[in-house]
Design a protein around this motif. Sequence first.
Motif, PDB file in Angstrom:
ATOM      1  N   GLU A  86       0.830  -1.213   0.000  1.00 49.24           N
ATOM      2  CA  GLU A  86       0.000   0.000   0.000  1.00 49.24           C
ATOM      3  C   GLU A  86       0.859   1.255   0.000  1.00 49.24           C
ATOM      4  N   ARG A  87       1.941   1.203   0.786  1.00 51.62           N
ATOM      5  CA  ARG A  87       2.799   2.390   0.860  1.00 51.62           C
ATOM      6  C   ARG A  87       3.520   2.619  -0.479  1.00 51.62           C
ATOM      7  N   VAL A  88       3.918   1.528  -1.142  1.00 47.71           N
ATOM      8  CA  VAL A  88       4.556   1.677  -2.466  1.00 47.71           C
ATOM      9  C   VAL A  88       3.593   2.419  -3.395  1.00 47.71           C
ATOM     10  N   SER A  89       2.346   1.983  -3.416  1.00 48.14           N
ATOM     11  CA  SER A  89       1.378   2.609  -4.322  1.00 48.14           C
ATOM     12  C   SER A  89       1.138   4.063  -3.946  1.00 48.14           C
ATOM     13  N   GLU A  90       1.042   4.334  -2.648  1.00 43.35           N
ATOM     14  CA  GLU A  90       0.796   5.718  -2.217  1.00 43.35           C
ATOM     15  C   GLU A  90       1.955   6.642  -2.591  1.00 43.35           C
ATOM     16  N   GLU A  91       3.171   6.123  -2.492  1.00 44.60           N
ATOM     17  CA  GLU A  91       4.330   7.000  -2.719  1.00 44.60           C
ATOM     18  C   GLU A  91       4.744   7.107  -4.177  1.00 44.60           C
ATOM     19  N   THR A  92       4.327   6.137  -5.002  1.00 50.17           N
ATOM     20  CA  THR A  92       4.797   6.140  -6.402  1.00 50.17           C
ATOM     21  C   THR A  92       3.666   6.275  -7.421  1.00 50.17           C
ATOM     22  N   GLY A  93       2.446   5.981  -7.015  1.00 49.05           N
ATOM     23  CA  GLY A  93       1.349   5.933  -7.982  1.00 49.05           C
ATOM     24  C   GLY A  93       1.321   4.621  -8.756  1.00 49.05           C
ATOM     25  N   TYR A  94       2.220   3.685  -8.450  1.00 43.92           N
ATOM     26  CA  TYR A  94       2.204   2.401  -9.151  1.00 43.92           C
ATOM     27  C   TYR A  94       1.012   1.579  -8.654  1.00 43.92           C
ATOM     28  N   PRO A  95       0.338   0.890  -9.591  1.00 42.84           N
ATOM     29  CA  PRO A  95      -0.765   0.030  -9.151  1.00 42.84           C
ATOM     30  C   PRO A  95      -0.247  -1.142  -8.309  1.00 42.84           C
ATOM     31  N   ARG A  96      -1.161  -1.763  -7.578  1.00 53.13           N
ATOM     32  CA  ARG A  96      -0.767  -2.846  -6.666  1.00 53.13           C
ATOM     33  C   ARG A  96      -0.033  -3.978  -7.402  1.00 53.13           C
ATOM     34  N   ALA A  97      -0.494  -4.288  -8.617  1.00 49.33           N
ATOM     35  CA  ALA A  97       0.142  -5.397  -9.346  1.00 49.33           C
ATOM     36  C   ALA A  97       1.621  -5.099  -9.577  1.00 49.33           C
ATOM     37  N   ARG A  98       1.933  -3.846  -9.889  1.00 51.81           N
ATOM     38  CA  ARG A  98       3.350  -3.479 -10.098  1.00 51.81           C
ATOM     39  C   ARG A  98       4.127  -3.622  -8.777  1.00 51.81           C
ATOM     40  N   ALA A  99       3.483  -3.168  -7.674  1.00 51.94           N
ATOM     41  CA  ALA A  99       4.152  -3.262  -6.373  1.00 51.94           C
ATOM     42  C   ALA A  99       4.420  -4.729  -6.031  1.00 51.94           C
ATOM     43  N   GLU A 100       3.427  -5.575  -6.307  1.00 52.40           N
ATOM     44  CA  GLU A 100       3.600  -7.010  -6.004  1.00 52.40           C
ATOM     45  C   GLU A 100       4.693  -7.618  -6.872  1.00 52.40           C
ATOM     46  N   GLY A 101       4.685  -7.246  -8.151  1.00 51.62           N
ATOM     47  CA  GLY A 101       5.696  -7.773  -9.080  1.00 51.62           C
ATOM     48  C   GLY A 101       7.087  -7.350  -8.643  1.00 51.62           C
ATOM     49  N   GLU A 102       7.209  -6.101  -8.240  1.00 48.59           N
ATOM     50  CA  GLU A 102       8.533  -5.619  -7.840  1.00 48.59           C
ATOM     51  C   GLU A 102       8.992  -6.263  -6.536  1.00 48.59           C
ATOM     52  N   ARG A 103       8.042  -6.490  -5.639  1.00 44.37           N
ATOM     53  CA  ARG A 103       8.409  -7.165  -4.386  1.00 44.37           C
ATOM     54  C   ARG A 103       8.912  -8.582  -4.684  1.00 44.37           C
ATOM     55  N   ALA A 104       8.212  -9.284  -5.589  1.00 50.80           N
ATOM     56  CA  ALA A 104       8.636 -10.650  -5.935  1.00 50.80           C
ATOM     57  C   ALA A 104      10.031 -10.615  -6.543  1.00 50.80           C
ATOM     58  N   ARG A 105      10.262  -9.651  -7.414  1.00 49.54           N
ATOM     59  CA  ARG A 105      11.573  -9.547  -8.061  1.00 49.54           C
ATOM     60  C   ARG A 105      12.676  -9.287  -7.024  1.00 49.54           C
TER      61      ARG A 105
END
Length: 531
Positions: A86-105
């Motif tokens: 949630e914080r990734v999305s709030e601070e970057t505007g990236y959708p949750r799927a992008r945040a999840e993908g980046e976390r997995a990476r």
Amino acid sequence: MTISGKQLIGGEWTAGDGGAFHAVNPTNGKRLMPAISIASNRQVEAAVRMAEAASKKFKHTPLNVRADFLRSCADQIMELGDELLERVSEETGYPRARAEGERARTCNQLRMFASYIESGDYLDARIDTALPDRQPLPRPDIRHINQPIGPVVVFGASNFPLAFSVAGGDTAAALAAGCPVIVKGHPAHPGTSELVAQAIAKAVNQADLPRGVFSFLIDQGHAVGAQLVKAPAVKAVGFTGSFAGGSALVALANQRPDPIPVFAEMGSVNPMFLLPQALKNNAASLAAGFVSSFTMGSGQFCVKPGLVFAVEGPHLEEFIAAASKLVADAAPAVMLNDRICDSFGKALDERISAGDLQILAQGKAPDGQKGFYSQVTLFGSTAATILEKPELLEETFGPASIIIRCRDESEMLNAARKLPGQLTATLHGTEQELADFAALADQLVEMAGRLVVNGFPTGVEVCHSMVHGGPFPATSDARFTSVGTNAIMRFVRPVCYQNYPEALLPPALRNHNPLGITRLVNGVRTAEPIA
Ligand code: NAP
């Protein structure tokens, strides 16, 4: 976990003494809580001191302990759960799927480094045993190994809040090599950065490593970063960001009495070349792939295709028409922060007012909504224009690209020869064409770190063979990659022991090969012990 707005200095969370700022949600321009404190000079000095002290012990940690620590970092990041996403999305505007993908990476990257160091390959253990009877001179016993370079400073990147930030590729590579890390967090996503720093601090505790192995500092300006690069105990720097920022840090490092390497990844225009038959066969699907690639993440990728070269003709016009239609439908793109949004807007204005480029299509304009939005833009030009105006070959960080009409194939090859160093270059062609255009491919390999064939450059696989690097100005050192396990080579240096007592050597170099690793013994690769 809660975000405190504090700094992590060798295991202790303390409020920064250097002032405070707030992160901003780029989708609506609202300030995010809490206030983030800024590190003072004194706190930077303390983090460096702790890293220097930790370095002496951390470099001797067994490979399996370090590997377990990296896996534990990944586990602790996953434990952060929704709060992090949630914080990734709030601070970057990236959708949750992008945040999840980046976390997995990010987590896979840490785990991949863990397995990689266990193999011992990166140590490059080499042993030349003594030849006391050699004529005319005896040979001494010489043994080579890569050892950690020392404390490393990592600058978090704005566009990868997880994968190139606090526990991103640079940090994973440096910790894997046995180097303490001090992260200078990016001020656009300080809450995300702190959460990840909390996860690493837990992993440090669990592994019972010296607390100075990891520190996290933040500011909103250049003072903390500059002080870190100048600190005598710091031995290398990892950076992803602008050409101006990377060049400034390289210059600072070179002014030190003992210059240190700054591994700066500074961006690229990532040219694509569409060969005639591929264009004829697939104009519409190539256009769809290209538009998706250059608008992905609002064009805020260092591997965004920013230039497309093709020979003029009906098939290129078909490609342009299809791409223009897709661009015209594109919604306003949310940008990471006000600075990046402003720079992109200025770059578009300058390009439009200079009159060298034709606007082929623009997406929907931001309609006054609060936040940081920009307009997707597709330009057209000719090879002749581009070659006369080298400034058009510079990166525009955001959702814009230029399609370049070439008169013929030799003009296309000539344009390729004029391009500066790149992270990637892409070729679309049939198998026969790839053979016919081998000279073009050869030129692209001269100038880029990665040659992509019949694909798109966005989406950088984290693996053992990846090269995310390239000649200047794409990076400050073309010999290294910043993605994939080979990135560890930036943070080691070779040392050799001559006639050192066998029992005192690092385990990797002892005769009985206690680590069971493959070594180069008298010129032969083997995992056998030395009799
Ligand atoms: P940046 O301005 O280069 O900043 C990156 C980091 O370096 C920030 O933490 C920044 O600190 C620090 N920094 C920059 N210049 C410095 C200096 N002279 N001394 C000490 N520290 C310095 O990059 P950004 O904020 O990510 O984005 C700005 C531009 O960079 C974009 O518009 C784009 O052109 C480019 N960019 C490229 C890539 C890429 O992959 N190549 C990625 C992201 C951005 P502060 O922010 O605290 O000043």
